[in-house]
Scaffold this motif. Structure first.
Motif, PDB file in Angstrom:
ATOM      1  N   TYR A 144       0.815  -1.209   0.000  1.00  0.00           N
ATOM      2  CA  TYR A 144       0.000   0.000   0.000  1.00  0.00           C
ATOM      3  C   TYR A 144       0.857   1.270   0.000  1.00  0.00           C
ATOM      4  CZ  TYR A 144      -3.023   3.750   1.715  1.00  0.00           C
ATOM      5  OH  TYR A 144      -3.681   4.950   1.862  1.00  0.00           O
ATOM      6  N   GLY A 145       1.949   1.254   0.765  1.00  0.00           N
ATOM      7  CA  GLY A 145       2.783   2.458   0.907  1.00  0.00           C
ATOM      8  C   GLY A 145       3.634   2.771  -0.308  1.00  0.00           C
ATOM      9  N   CYS A 146       3.908   1.755  -1.152  1.00  0.00           N
ATOM     10  CA  CYS A 146       4.779   1.966  -2.322  1.00  0.00           C
ATOM     11  C   CYS A 146       4.055   1.714  -3.646  1.00  0.00           C
ATOM     12  CB  CYS A 146       6.011   1.070  -2.245  1.00  0.00           C
ATOM     13  SG  CYS A 146       7.022   1.328  -0.777  1.00  0.00           S
ATOM     14  N   GLY A 147       2.850   1.145  -3.589  1.00  0.00           N
ATOM     15  CA  GLY A 147       2.083   0.911  -4.814  1.00  0.00           C
ATOM     16  C   GLY A 147       2.690  -0.138  -5.721  1.00  0.00           C
ATOM     17  N   LEU A 148       3.295  -1.172  -5.130  1.00  0.00           N
ATOM     18  CA  LEU A 148       3.982  -2.175  -5.941  1.00  0.00           C
ATOM     19  C   LEU A 148       3.021  -3.191  -6.549  1.00  0.00           C
ATOM     20  CD1 LEU A 148       7.144  -3.102  -3.819  1.00  0.00           C
ATOM     21  CD2 LEU A 148       6.758  -1.146  -5.330  1.00  0.00           C
ATOM     22  N   ARG A 149       3.422  -3.734  -7.696  1.00  0.00           N
ATOM     23  CA  ARG A 149       2.762  -4.920  -8.231  1.00  0.00           C
ATOM     24  C   ARG A 149       3.177  -6.099  -7.349  1.00  0.00           C
ATOM     25  NH1 ARG A 149       5.136  -2.327 -12.811  1.00  0.00           N
ATOM     26  NH2 ARG A 149       3.573  -1.489 -14.269  1.00  0.00           N
ATOM     27  N   GLY A 174       9.213  -5.908 -17.860  1.00  0.00           N
ATOM     28  CA  GLY A 174      10.295  -5.804 -18.824  1.00  0.00           C
ATOM     29  C   GLY A 174      11.645  -5.546 -18.187  1.00  0.00           C
ATOM     30  N   ASN A 175      11.778  -5.933 -16.888  1.00  0.00           N
ATOM     31  CA  ASN A 175      13.025  -5.735 -16.143  1.00  0.00           C
ATOM     32  C   ASN A 175      13.432  -4.267 -16.042  1.00  0.00           C
ATOM     33  OD1 ASN A 175      13.545  -8.460 -15.480  1.00  0.00           O
ATOM     34  ND2 ASN A 175      14.358  -8.828 -17.526  1.00  0.00           N
ATOM     35  N   LYS A 176      12.455  -3.369 -16.154  1.00  0.00           N
ATOM     36  CA  LYS A 176      12.752  -1.940 -16.026  1.00  0.00           C
ATOM     37  C   LYS A 176      12.846  -1.577 -14.548  1.00  0.00           C
ATOM     38  CE  LYS A 176      10.493  -0.615 -20.349  1.00  0.00           C
ATOM     39  NZ  LYS A 176       9.370   0.133 -20.959  1.00  0.00           N
ATOM     40  N   GLU A 177      13.914  -0.865 -14.194  1.00  0.00           N
ATOM     41  CA  GLU A 177      14.141  -0.483 -12.804  1.00  0.00           C
ATOM     42  C   GLU A 177      13.618   0.927 -12.545  1.00  0.00           C
ATOM     43  OE1 GLU A 177      18.302  -0.907 -12.073  1.00  0.00           O
ATOM     44  OE2 GLU A 177      18.227  -3.099 -12.030  1.00  0.00           O
ATOM     45  N   ARG A 178      13.101   1.118 -11.344  1.00  0.00           N
ATOM     46  CA  ARG A 178      12.686   2.463 -10.946  1.00  0.00           C
ATOM     47  C   ARG A 178      12.937   2.633  -9.445  1.00  0.00           C
ATOM     48  NH1 ARG A 178       7.853  -0.435 -11.042  1.00  0.00           N
ATOM     49  NH2 ARG A 178       6.392  -0.045  -9.318  1.00  0.00           N
ATOM     50  N   ILE A 179      13.041   3.876  -9.018  1.00  0.00           N
ATOM     51  CA  ILE A 179      13.259   4.194  -7.608  1.00  0.00           C
ATOM     52  C   ILE A 179      11.941   4.688  -7.028  1.00  0.00           C
ATOM     53  CG2 ILE A 179      14.501   5.657  -5.993  1.00  0.00           C
ATOM     54  CD1 ILE A 179      16.249   3.582  -7.317  1.00  0.00           C
ATOM     55  N   VAL A 180      11.522   4.085  -5.902  1.00  0.00           N
ATOM     56  CA  VAL A 180      10.241   4.429  -5.282  1.00  0.00           C
ATOM     57  C   VAL A 180      10.482   4.811  -3.827  1.00  0.00           C
ATOM     58  CG1 VAL A 180       7.951   3.559  -4.657  1.00  0.00           C
ATOM     59  CG2 VAL A 180       9.018   2.798  -6.785  1.00  0.00           C
ATOM     60  N   PRO A 181       9.900   5.920  -3.376  1.00  0.00           N
ATOM     61  CA  PRO A 181      10.029   6.286  -1.952  1.00  0.00           C
ATOM     62  C   PRO A 181       9.320   5.254  -1.077  1.00  0.00           C
ATOM     63  CG  PRO A 181       9.181   8.124  -3.279  1.00  0.00           C
ATOM     64  CD  PRO A 181       9.117   6.911  -4.140  1.00  0.00           C
ATOM     65  N   ILE A 182       9.844   5.048   0.109  1.00  0.00           N
ATOM     66  CA  ILE A 182       9.202   4.130   1.055  1.00  0.00           C
ATOM     67  C   ILE A 182       9.042   4.851   2.392  1.00  0.00           C
ATOM     68  CG2 ILE A 182      11.447   3.079   1.658  1.00  0.00           C
ATOM     69  CD1 ILE A 182       9.863   0.448   2.149  1.00  0.00           C
ATOM     70  N   GLY A 183       7.871   4.738   2.972  1.00  0.00           N
ATOM     71  CA  GLY A 183       7.554   5.457   4.197  1.00  0.00           C
ATOM     72  C   GLY A 183       8.237   4.890   5.429  1.00  0.00           C
ATOM     73  N   ALA A 184       8.258   5.696   6.485  1.00  0.00           N
ATOM     74  CA  ALA A 184       8.934   5.314   7.730  1.00  0.00           C
ATOM     75  C   ALA A 184       8.291   4.084   8.370  1.00  0.00           C
ATOM     76  CB  ALA A 184       8.909   6.491   8.701  1.00  0.00           C
ATOM     77  N   THR A 185       6.957   3.972   8.292  1.00  0.00           N
ATOM     78  CA  THR A 185       6.270   2.826   8.902  1.00  0.00           C
ATOM     79  C   THR A 185       6.676   1.527   8.222  1.00  0.00           C
ATOM     80  OG1 THR A 185       4.366   4.210   9.448  1.00  0.00           O
ATOM     81  CG2 THR A 185       4.031   1.835   9.483  1.00  0.00           C
ATOM     82  N   ALA A 186       6.654   1.520   6.890  1.00  0.00           N
ATOM     83  CA  ALA A 186       7.032   0.325   6.135  1.00  0.00           C
ATOM     84  C   ALA A 186       8.487  -0.027   6.389  1.00  0.00           C
ATOM     85  CB  ALA A 186       6.782   0.543   4.647  1.00  0.00           C
TER      86      ALA A 186
END
Length: 299
Positions: A144-149, A174-186
Motif C-alpha cells: 500500500y505504501g509503495c504501490g507495488l505490483r 520488462g526488467n525496467k528499474e525504478r526508484i520508489v520512496p518508502i515510508g517510515a512505517t514500512a
C-alpha cells in the motif's frame, strides 16, 4: 513451412528484443495461436505471406461470435500486430496486413479501491504474535505504501533497500528499474522483520537477498500474497473482492485525492504511458460534492 513453426522465433524476439516476462511471452504466442486455430477451424490453408487484412477482420468476427469480449479482442490484436512486426523485421513477410487492423474500443473500468479505514482494518487483522505476523504487516505496508505490483514485492531484495534515503529500487515489467520512496512505517516493519524474524530463518540457497521469505526459506510466491490478502479481508469483515492490485489502486487513488502530481504517480507506479495512470484521476462523488460545496460561489 508450417505457420506455427515461426512461434519459437517470435518468442525469442519477445524475450531478447522486447524484454518481456515469460507470462507476457506466453500470452502473445497464445494470441497468435488463436489466429492459427481460426484457420484450422475454417479449413483455410493460408501461408503467412498470403494473409490479408480481410482475413484478420474475418478472424475478429469469428472471435466475437465465440463470445470474446472487447478487451480480449484488443489483447489478441496486440499480439498479432507484434507477430507481424517480428516477421517484417526478419524479412519473412513483405507487407504487414495487421497495420490497419482496428482495435475495438474498450470502456475504461475504474479499479476497485479501499478506503484508508479499510486499509487499517486489513493491517489490524494480522496477528503479530504469530511467526509470520511481522512479515505480513511489512508486506501490507509496502504494497500500500509503495504501490507495488505483487511480482515486484516478491522480487524485492535487501540490496535494493536504501533505508537512510528512504527509497527502494524496484524491478518492474520488462526488467525496467525504478526508484520508489518508502515510508517510515514500512521501513520500520521491514527492519524489525529482518532483524528479529528473518535472521532466525534457514534461508534456501539462492534466496539470501530476497526480503520476504516463506517458512521454507524461499522467496514468497505471488499466489501466497493473494491468499494472504483474501484471508485478511475475511478476518477484517471486508466484503469487497480484493487482491494485491487493489492496494496498488488504493495507493494511486489516495495520492490523487490528496493532490499529488499525476506525473510523479506515473513514475512511482512504473507506467510507460501517462494515459494508463490517468484512470486513477477518478474521485468519489462525496469528495466532488465537498469540493463544490466549499469552493464554488453558487454552492
Amino acid at each position: 513451412m508450417n505457420n506455427r513453426s515461426y512461434l519459437k522465433g517470435f518468442a525469442a524476439y519477445l524475450k531478447l528484443e522486447r524484454s518481456l516476462s515469460e507470462n507476457s511471452i506466453n500470452a502473445y504466442t497464445n494470441d497468435v495461436e488463436k489466429l492459427f486455430q481460426y484457420f484450422d477451424a475454417n479449413h483455410k490453408e493460408v501461408t503467412l505471406t498470403a494473409i490479408k487484412l480481410k482475413d484478420l477482420r474475418e478472424f475478429l468476427i469469428w472471435l466475437n461470435e465465440l463470445g470474446a469480449e472487447a478487451s480480449t479482442q484488443a489483447r489478441v490484436i496486440s499480439g498479432i500486430k507484434s507477430f507481424f512486426t517480428y516477421l517484417l523485421q526478419e524479412e519473412l513477410v513483405v507487407d504487414d496486413p495487421a497495420a490497419l487492423l482496428e482495435t475495438p474500443k474498450i470502456a475504461r473500468k475504474l479499479p476497485d479501491t479501499l478506503s484508508t479505514h479499510e486499509i487499517d482494518l486489513l493491517i489490524e487483522a494480522i496477528d503479530a504474535s504469530k511467526p509470520d505476523g511481522m512479515r505480513n504487516k511489512a508486506i501490507m505496508e509496502v504494497l500500500y505504501g509503495c504501490g507495488l505490483r505483487v511480482s515486484e514485492l516478491t522480487e524485492l531484495k535487501i540490496s535494493n533497500l536504501f533505508a537512510e534515503s528512504e527509497f527502494i529500487k524496484v524491478v518492474g515489467k520488462g526488467n525496467k528499474e525504478r526508484i520508489v520512496p518508502i515510508g517510515a512505517t514500512a521501513l520500520k516493519l521491514i527492519q524489525i522483520y529482518i532483524d528479529e524474524v528473518r535472521v532466525h530463518a534457514s534461508v534456501k540457497r539462492g534466496n539470501e537477498d530476497y526480503i520476504f521469505l516463506n517458512r521454507f526459506g524461499a522467496k514468497l510466491s505471488r499466489i501466497s500474497i493473494f491468499n494472504l490478502i483474501k484471508s485478511l479481508a475475511v478476518a477484517a469483515g471486508i466484503k469487497k473482492s480484493i487482491s494485491p492490485h487493489t492496494l496498488r489502486h488504493s495507493f494511486a487513488t489516495h495520492l490523487i485525492e490528496g493532490g499529488a502530481d499525476l506525473r510523479a504517480i506515473q513514475e512511482m507506479l512504473g507506467h510507460a504511458s501517462i494515459t494508463t495512470t490517468e484512470i486513477y484521476t477518478h474521485l468519489d462523488r462525496d469528495y466532488l460534492k465537498t469540493v463544490i460545496t466549499e469552493f464554488h460561489p453558487r454552492a
